[in-house]
Motif scaffolding. Sequence first.
Motif, mmCIF file in Angstrom:
data_model
loop_
_atom_site.group_PDB
_atom_site.id
_atom_site.type_symbol
_atom_site.label_atom_id
_atom_site.label_comp_id
_atom_site.label_asym_id
_atom_site.label_seq_id
_atom_site.Cartn_x
_atom_site.Cartn_y
_atom_site.Cartn_z
ATOM 1 N N GLU A 103 -1.100 -12.958 -5.744
ATOM 2 C CA GLU A 103 -1.315 -12.077 -6.894
ATOM 3 C C GLU A 103 -1.834 -10.743 -6.343
ATOM 4 O O GLU A 103 -2.884 -10.709 -5.688
ATOM 5 N N VAL A 104 -1.109 -9.670 -6.584
ATOM 6 C CA VAL A 104 -1.451 -8.391 -5.967
ATOM 7 C C VAL A 104 -1.333 -7.258 -6.979
ATOM 8 O O VAL A 104 -0.347 -7.185 -7.724
ATOM 9 N N VAL A 105 -2.321 -6.375 -6.967
ATOM 10 C CA VAL A 105 -2.214 -5.115 -7.705
ATOM 11 C C VAL A 105 -2.183 -3.991 -6.675
ATOM 12 O O VAL A 105 -3.015 -3.930 -5.770
ATOM 13 N N ALA A 106 -1.170 -3.137 -6.775
ATOM 14 C CA ALA A 106 -0.997 -2.020 -5.846
ATOM 15 C C ALA A 106 -1.285 -0.713 -6.583
ATOM 16 O O ALA A 106 -0.752 -0.496 -7.681
ATOM 17 N N VAL A 107 -2.114 0.123 -5.987
ATOM 18 C CA VAL A 107 -2.528 1.376 -6.622
ATOM 19 C C VAL A 107 -2.346 2.515 -5.619
ATOM 20 O O VAL A 107 -2.981 2.536 -4.567
ATOM 21 N N LEU A 108 -1.479 3.455 -5.963
ATOM 22 C CA LEU A 108 -1.135 4.565 -5.078
ATOM 23 C C LEU A 108 -1.605 5.879 -5.684
ATOM 24 O O LEU A 108 -1.380 6.143 -6.874
ATOM 25 N N ASP A 109 -2.275 6.698 -4.886
ATOM 26 C CA ASP A 109 -2.751 7.996 -5.367
ATOM 27 C C ASP A 109 -1.568 8.855 -5.795
ATOM 28 O O ASP A 109 -0.639 9.093 -5.031
ATOM 29 N N ALA A 110 -1.601 9.324 -7.042
ATOM 30 C CA ALA A 110 -0.528 10.168 -7.574
ATOM 31 C C ALA A 110 -0.943 11.633 -7.641
ATOM 32 O O ALA A 110 -0.211 12.464 -8.183
ATOM 33 N N TYR B 209 3.724 -13.470 -6.387
ATOM 34 C CA TYR B 209 4.684 -14.042 -5.449
ATOM 35 C C TYR B 209 4.843 -15.533 -5.712
ATOM 36 O O TYR B 209 3.887 -16.296 -5.630
ATOM 37 N N ALA B 210 6.065 -15.949 -6.034
ATOM 38 C CA ALA B 210 6.406 -17.357 -6.217
ATOM 39 C C ALA B 210 7.885 -17.490 -5.905
ATOM 40 O O ALA B 210 8.729 -17.199 -6.753
ATOM 41 N N ASP B 211 8.190 -17.850 -4.657
ATOM 42 C CA ASP B 211 9.589 -17.859 -4.189
ATOM 43 C C ASP B 211 10.222 -16.487 -4.402
ATOM 44 O O ASP B 211 11.349 -16.363 -4.878
ATOM 45 N N GLY B 212 9.487 -15.458 -4.048
ATOM 46 C CA GLY B 212 9.916 -14.079 -4.248
ATOM 47 C C GLY B 212 8.949 -13.359 -5.167
ATOM 48 O O GLY B 212 8.093 -13.973 -5.813
ATOM 49 N N TRP B 213 9.090 -12.040 -5.227
ATOM 50 C CA TRP B 213 8.172 -11.235 -6.023
ATOM 51 C C TRP B 213 8.622 -11.133 -7.467
ATOM 52 O O TRP B 213 9.808 -10.962 -7.751
ATOM 53 N N HIS B 214 7.653 -11.236 -8.370
ATOM 54 C CA HIS B 214 7.889 -11.099 -9.800
ATOM 55 C C HIS B 214 6.915 -10.058 -10.352
ATOM 56 O O HIS B 214 5.742 -10.031 -9.970
ATOM 57 N N THR B 215 7.411 -9.213 -11.228
ATOM 58 C CA THR B 215 6.582 -8.148 -11.779
ATOM 59 C C THR B 215 5.738 -8.667 -12.939
ATOM 60 O O THR B 215 6.273 -9.216 -13.901
ATOM 61 N N PRO C 9 6.002 -2.677 -4.959
ATOM 62 C CA PRO C 9 6.159 -4.024 -4.417
ATOM 63 C C PRO C 9 6.218 -4.056 -2.892
ATOM 64 O O PRO C 9 5.850 -5.070 -2.279
ATOM 65 N N ALA C 10 6.661 -2.959 -2.275
ATOM 66 C CA ALA C 10 6.616 -2.889 -0.814
ATOM 67 C C ALA C 10 5.165 -2.924 -0.335
ATOM 68 O O ALA C 10 4.840 -3.566 0.674
ATOM 69 N N MET C 11 4.279 -2.258 -1.073
ATOM 70 C CA MET C 11 2.851 -2.326 -0.761
ATOM 71 C C MET C 11 2.312 -3.734 -0.984
ATOM 72 O O MET C 11 1.510 -4.238 -0.191
ATOM 73 N N ALA C 12 2.754 -4.378 -2.066
ATOM 74 C CA ALA C 12 2.325 -5.749 -2.332
ATOM 75 C C ALA C 12 2.755 -6.685 -1.206
ATOM 76 O O ALA C 12 2.006 -7.587 -0.803
#
Length: 236
Positions: free
Chosen positions: A111-118, A130-136, A97-100
Amino acid sequence: MSIILAIETSSELASCALLSDDTLLARSSSGVRTHSQSILPMVQELLAEAGIALRDCDAIAFGSGPGSFTGVRTACGIAQGLAYGASLPVVPIVTLPAMAQACREQTGATEVVAVLDARMGEVYWAQYRYADGWHTVSEPALCAPGDVAPVATSAPLAACGNGFSAYPEAFAGRDFAAAALTDVMPHASQVAQLARVELAAGRTVSPAEAQPLYLRNKIAFTSAERVVINAAKAAA
């Protein structure tokens, strides 16, 4: 307003941030091998620039993962050490969510999808709204790049993270990946912003309760990492 010191070392970028009211100070350095040596000097620089002591902060936040095993343990250990020494609460913040948040700051996306190399042919990913804050929308997960499956949204879906550049073939031809911001990485600036919301809601933990978020098997702190934790306690 609260004063939050944030630490992020889950990737090849190490960063620190100090958020006070609307003022955000930050430092960063690259190179995974230097994270444990670079964080405490950066923390000291930020505190000196702000003209405050560590005990003047209201909380210590850290990027809890997912990410590099060594990196998330380093951030957790340093946050624990600093918080112990200054008698402060800890705010663990998930890296995705920090990336989002960073993606939203650049694009205005809700609307965000975050993808981090593992590494090891896999990625960490999650989807947020995001709607008045972040929701998963989709919880953080570890999978093969080709198995990333965002939920359909009515608003445009933005994408971010180095997972897209690490595995371009897996995302080729997928609409949501076409304009991905591949340079967005976990950073303490966004960790601090998300931590302020958590702190205001009373969602903190004691230093002893702070834990990294692993989506692979957990690994104990190494002796070298214990040295870093002890140094953080001494510095505090």
